[in-house]
Scaffold this motif. Structure first.
Motif, PDB file in Angstrom:
ATOM      1  N   GLN A 130       0.830  -1.211   0.000  1.00  0.00           N
ATOM      2  CA  GLN A 130       0.000   0.000   0.000  1.00  0.00           C
ATOM      3  C   GLN A 130       0.860   1.255   0.000  1.00  0.00           C
ATOM      4  OE1 GLN A 130      -0.637   2.497   2.498  1.00  0.00           O
ATOM      5  NE2 GLN A 130       0.898   1.622   3.862  1.00  0.00           N
ATOM      6  N   LEU A 131       2.013   1.224   0.663  1.00  0.00           N
ATOM      7  CA  LEU A 131       2.882   2.401   0.675  1.00  0.00           C
ATOM      8  C   LEU A 131       3.428   2.667  -0.734  1.00  0.00           C
ATOM      9  CD1 LEU A 131       4.032   4.628   2.477  1.00  0.00           C
ATOM     10  CD2 LEU A 131       5.995   3.134   2.921  1.00  0.00           C
ATOM     11  N   GLY A 132       3.772   1.610  -1.439  1.00  0.00           N
ATOM     12  CA  GLY A 132       4.213   1.764  -2.829  1.00  0.00           C
ATOM     13  C   GLY A 132       3.121   2.355  -3.699  1.00  0.00           C
ATOM     14  N   LEU A 133       1.901   1.862  -3.540  1.00  0.00           N
ATOM     15  CA  LEU A 133       0.766   2.418  -4.294  1.00  0.00           C
ATOM     16  C   LEU A 133       0.532   3.882  -3.923  1.00  0.00           C
ATOM     17  CD1 LEU A 133      -1.847  -0.494  -4.169  1.00  0.00           C
ATOM     18  CD2 LEU A 133      -0.550   0.303  -6.166  1.00  0.00           C
ATOM     19  N   ASN A 134       0.665   4.187  -2.640  1.00  0.00           N
ATOM     20  CA  ASN A 134       0.492   5.560  -2.176  1.00  0.00           C
ATOM     21  C   ASN A 134       1.474   6.484  -2.889  1.00  0.00           C
ATOM     22  OD1 ASN A 134       1.271   7.890  -0.453  1.00  0.00           O
ATOM     23  ND2 ASN A 134      -0.312   7.108   0.895  1.00  0.00           N
ATOM     24  N   PHE A 135       2.722   6.080  -2.951  1.00  0.00           N
ATOM     25  CA  PHE A 135       3.745   6.901  -3.599  1.00  0.00           C
ATOM     26  C   PHE A 135       3.495   7.005  -5.111  1.00  0.00           C
ATOM     27  CE2 PHE A 135       7.179   5.892  -0.160  1.00  0.00           C
ATOM     28  CZ  PHE A 135       6.527   6.705   0.740  1.00  0.00           C
ATOM     29  N   LEU A 136       3.046   5.944  -5.739  1.00  0.00           N
ATOM     30  CA  LEU A 136       2.789   5.937  -7.180  1.00  0.00           C
ATOM     31  C   LEU A 136       1.689   6.921  -7.567  1.00  0.00           C
ATOM     32  CD1 LEU A 136       3.085   4.760 -10.048  1.00  0.00           C
ATOM     33  CD2 LEU A 136       1.503   2.934  -9.336  1.00  0.00           C
ATOM     34  N   TRP A 137       0.678   7.048  -6.726  1.00  0.00           N
ATOM     35  CA  TRP A 137      -0.474   7.896  -7.066  1.00  0.00           C
ATOM     36  C   TRP A 137      -0.062   9.324  -7.417  1.00  0.00           C
ATOM     37  CZ3 TRP A 137      -2.561  12.410  -5.408  1.00  0.00           C
ATOM     38  CH2 TRP A 137      -3.802  12.733  -5.947  1.00  0.00           C
ATOM     39  N   SER A 138       0.856   9.895  -6.661  1.00  0.00           N
ATOM     40  CA  SER A 138       1.272  11.282  -6.918  1.00  0.00           C
ATOM     41  C   SER A 138       1.833  11.452  -8.325  1.00  0.00           C
ATOM     42  CB  SER A 138       2.318  11.726  -5.890  1.00  0.00           C
ATOM     43  OG  SER A 138       1.731  11.823  -4.617  1.00  0.00           O
ATOM     44  N   PHE A 139       2.588  10.468  -8.786  1.00  0.00           N
ATOM     45  CA  PHE A 139       3.126  10.542 -10.143  1.00  0.00           C
ATOM     46  C   PHE A 139       2.009  10.435 -11.175  1.00  0.00           C
ATOM     47  CE2 PHE A 139       6.979   9.476  -7.840  1.00  0.00           C
ATOM     48  CZ  PHE A 139       7.881  10.346  -8.424  1.00  0.00           C
ATOM     49  N   LEU A 140       1.095   9.502 -10.955  1.00  0.00           N
ATOM     50  CA  LEU A 140      -0.012   9.332 -11.900  1.00  0.00           C
ATOM     51  C   LEU A 140      -0.839  10.602 -12.010  1.00  0.00           C
ATOM     52  CD1 LEU A 140      -1.224   5.763 -10.875  1.00  0.00           C
ATOM     53  CD2 LEU A 140      -0.062   6.383 -13.008  1.00  0.00           C
ATOM     54  N   PHE A 141      -1.207  11.160 -10.880  1.00  0.00           N
ATOM     55  CA  PHE A 141      -2.120  12.302 -10.867  1.00  0.00           C
ATOM     56  C   PHE A 141      -1.419  13.603 -11.248  1.00  0.00           C
ATOM     57  CE2 PHE A 141      -4.623  15.733  -9.077  1.00  0.00           C
ATOM     58  CZ  PHE A 141      -5.935  15.347  -9.365  1.00  0.00           C
ATOM     59  N   PHE A 142      -0.306  13.908 -10.611  1.00  0.00           N
ATOM     60  CA  PHE A 142       0.341  15.200 -10.817  1.00  0.00           C
ATOM     61  C   PHE A 142       1.350  15.193 -11.960  1.00  0.00           C
ATOM     62  CE2 PHE A 142      -0.974  15.617  -6.324  1.00  0.00           C
ATOM     63  CZ  PHE A 142      -1.732  16.769  -6.442  1.00  0.00           C
ATOM     64  N   ARG A 143       2.352  14.345 -11.874  1.00  0.00           N
ATOM     65  CA  ARG A 143       3.448  14.377 -12.843  1.00  0.00           C
ATOM     66  C   ARG A 143       2.966  14.018 -14.249  1.00  0.00           C
ATOM     67  NH1 ARG A 143       7.351  17.063 -13.693  1.00  0.00           N
ATOM     68  NH2 ARG A 143       7.928  16.877 -11.544  1.00  0.00           N
ATOM     69  N   TRP A 144       2.194  12.916 -14.360  1.00  0.00           N
ATOM     70  CA  TRP A 144       1.813  12.417 -15.678  1.00  0.00           C
ATOM     71  C   TRP A 144       0.409  12.840 -16.097  1.00  0.00           C
ATOM     72  CZ3 TRP A 144       3.801   7.427 -13.215  1.00  0.00           C
ATOM     73  CH2 TRP A 144       5.205   7.444 -13.188  1.00  0.00           C
ATOM     74  N   GLY A 193      -8.288  -0.460  -1.189  1.00  0.00           N
ATOM     75  CA  GLY A 193      -8.405  -1.878  -0.834  1.00  0.00           C
ATOM     76  C   GLY A 193      -7.160  -2.387  -0.114  1.00  0.00           C
ATOM     77  N   ALA A 194      -5.993  -1.957  -0.583  1.00  0.00           N
ATOM     78  CA  ALA A 194      -4.734  -2.373   0.045  1.00  0.00           C
ATOM     79  C   ALA A 194      -4.611  -1.808   1.459  1.00  0.00           C
ATOM     80  CB  ALA A 194      -3.551  -1.940  -0.818  1.00  0.00           C
ATOM     81  N   ILE A 195      -5.077  -0.584   1.654  1.00  0.00           N
ATOM     82  CA  ILE A 195      -5.048   0.015   2.998  1.00  0.00           C
ATOM     83  C   ILE A 195      -6.005  -0.736   3.927  1.00  0.00           C
ATOM     84  CG2 ILE A 195      -5.508   2.086   4.372  1.00  0.00           C
ATOM     85  CD1 ILE A 195      -4.869   3.689   1.761  1.00  0.00           C
ATOM     86  N   ALA A 196      -7.179  -1.069   3.412  1.00  0.00           N
ATOM     87  CA  ALA A 196      -8.149  -1.829   4.218  1.00  0.00           C
ATOM     88  C   ALA A 196      -7.561  -3.178   4.614  1.00  0.00           C
ATOM     89  CB  ALA A 196      -9.451  -1.998   3.453  1.00  0.00           C
ATOM     90  N   LEU A 197      -6.907  -3.851   3.669  1.00  0.00           N
ATOM     91  CA  LEU A 197      -6.267  -5.140   3.965  1.00  0.00           C
ATOM     92  C   LEU A 197      -5.166  -4.960   5.006  1.00  0.00           C
ATOM     93  CD1 LEU A 197      -5.785  -8.158   3.456  1.00  0.00           C
ATOM     94  CD2 LEU A 197      -4.247  -7.477   1.578  1.00  0.00           C
ATOM     95  N   THR A 198      -4.342  -3.932   4.838  1.00  0.00           N
ATOM     96  CA  THR A 198      -3.264  -3.659   5.794  1.00  0.00           C
ATOM     97  C   THR A 198      -3.843  -3.407   7.188  1.00  0.00           C
ATOM     98  OG1 THR A 198      -1.903  -2.698   4.043  1.00  0.00           O
ATOM     99  CG2 THR A 198      -1.311  -2.141   6.318  1.00  0.00           C
ATOM    100  N   THR A 199      -4.880  -2.608   7.238  1.00  0.00           N
ATOM    101  CA  THR A 199      -5.517  -2.291   8.521  1.00  0.00           C
ATOM    102  C   THR A 199      -6.039  -3.566   9.177  1.00  0.00           C
ATOM    103  OG1 THR A 199      -6.105  -0.102   7.696  1.00  0.00           O
ATOM    104  CG2 THR A 199      -7.322  -0.904   9.629  1.00  0.00           C
ATOM    105  N   TYR A 200      -6.705  -4.409   8.404  1.00  0.00           N
ATOM    106  CA  TYR A 200      -7.216  -5.686   8.911  1.00  0.00           C
ATOM    107  C   TYR A 200      -6.065  -6.549   9.451  1.00  0.00           C
ATOM    108  CZ  TYR A 200      -9.063 -10.441   8.750  1.00  0.00           C
ATOM    109  OH  TYR A 200      -9.411 -11.725   9.064  1.00  0.00           O
ATOM    110  N   GLU A 201      -4.993  -6.655   8.668  1.00  0.00           N
ATOM    111  CA  GLU A 201      -3.843  -7.461   9.093  1.00  0.00           C
ATOM    112  C   GLU A 201      -3.173  -6.868  10.334  1.00  0.00           C
ATOM    113  OE1 GLU A 201      -2.919 -10.421   8.091  1.00  0.00           O
ATOM    114  OE2 GLU A 201      -4.315 -10.558   6.404  1.00  0.00           O
ATOM    115  N   PHE A 202      -3.097  -5.532  10.396  1.00  0.00           N
ATOM    116  CA  PHE A 202      -2.529  -4.885  11.576  1.00  0.00           C
ATOM    117  C   PHE A 202      -3.388  -5.154  12.804  1.00  0.00           C
ATOM    118  CE2 PHE A 202       0.505  -1.257  10.084  1.00  0.00           C
ATOM    119  CZ  PHE A 202       1.233  -2.154   9.330  1.00  0.00           C
TER     120      PHE A 202
END
Length: 165
Positions: free
Chosen positions: A94-108, A123-132
């Motif tokens: 989820q952290l990787g996806l979080n970082f990717l979003w900024s490039f998709l939205f702003f840079r590109w 969905g990845a954050i929800a899964l992470t939260t559940y696992e945590f």
């Protein structure tokens, strides 16, 4: 201070790393992805619920710090085990996806792609939260505001995409 203790112990090295990775990583990604793109973003039509630009770095710093503390707590709870648990893999994803979003939205400028990616991120954050939560209730609780903010950001991303097709 009890928030930072796990099993009565405080590991300042792991805590510092846990917080610095998302905070510094998010700052670097934000700087790289947003460089020279704010002028374009400011020209876009935005919904009435779009907060002022100064809100974003403040909120993200708080959320990244909470995420770092949550990961730290899970790491310490898992310290006795020799294998990586699903919670850590989910967190890293989820952290990787979080970082990717900024490039998709702003840079590109791929706002529709960013919207789809953010849906996967949620969905990845929800899964992470559940696992945590399975490992440490406090760690899971620290992720809940992040879910709320990403739901808000998803609505904002959708609105900006829709208004600027």
């Amino acid at each position: 201070m009890e928030l930072l203790k796990v099993n009565g112990r405080l590991n300042t090295k792991k805590l510092t790393i846990g917080i610095l990775v998302p905070v510094v990583g998010g700052s670097i990604v934000g700087w790289l992805a947003n460089r020279n793109s704010q002028e374009k973003y400011n020209k876009l039509d935005k919904p009435s619920f779009s907060p002022p630009a100064a809100v974003f770095p403040t909120v993200w710093t708080i959320l990244y710090s909470a995420m770092g503390v949550a990961k730290y707590r899970v790491d310490l709870k898992n310290a006795q085990k020799s294998r990586e648990i699903p919670a850590i893999k989910a967190y890293d994803f989820q952290l990787g996806l979080n970082f990717l979003w900024s490039f998709l939205f702003f840079r590109w400028g791929l706002r529709g792609t960013a919207l789809v990616e953010m849906t996967v991120l949620l969905g990845a954050i929800a899964l992470t939260t559940y696992e945590f939560f399975k490992v440490d209730r406090t760690a899971g609780s620290l992720m809940v505001p992040y879910i709320g903010w990403v739901i808000f950001a998803l609505a904002l991303n959708y609105s900006v995409w829709k208004l600027n097709k």
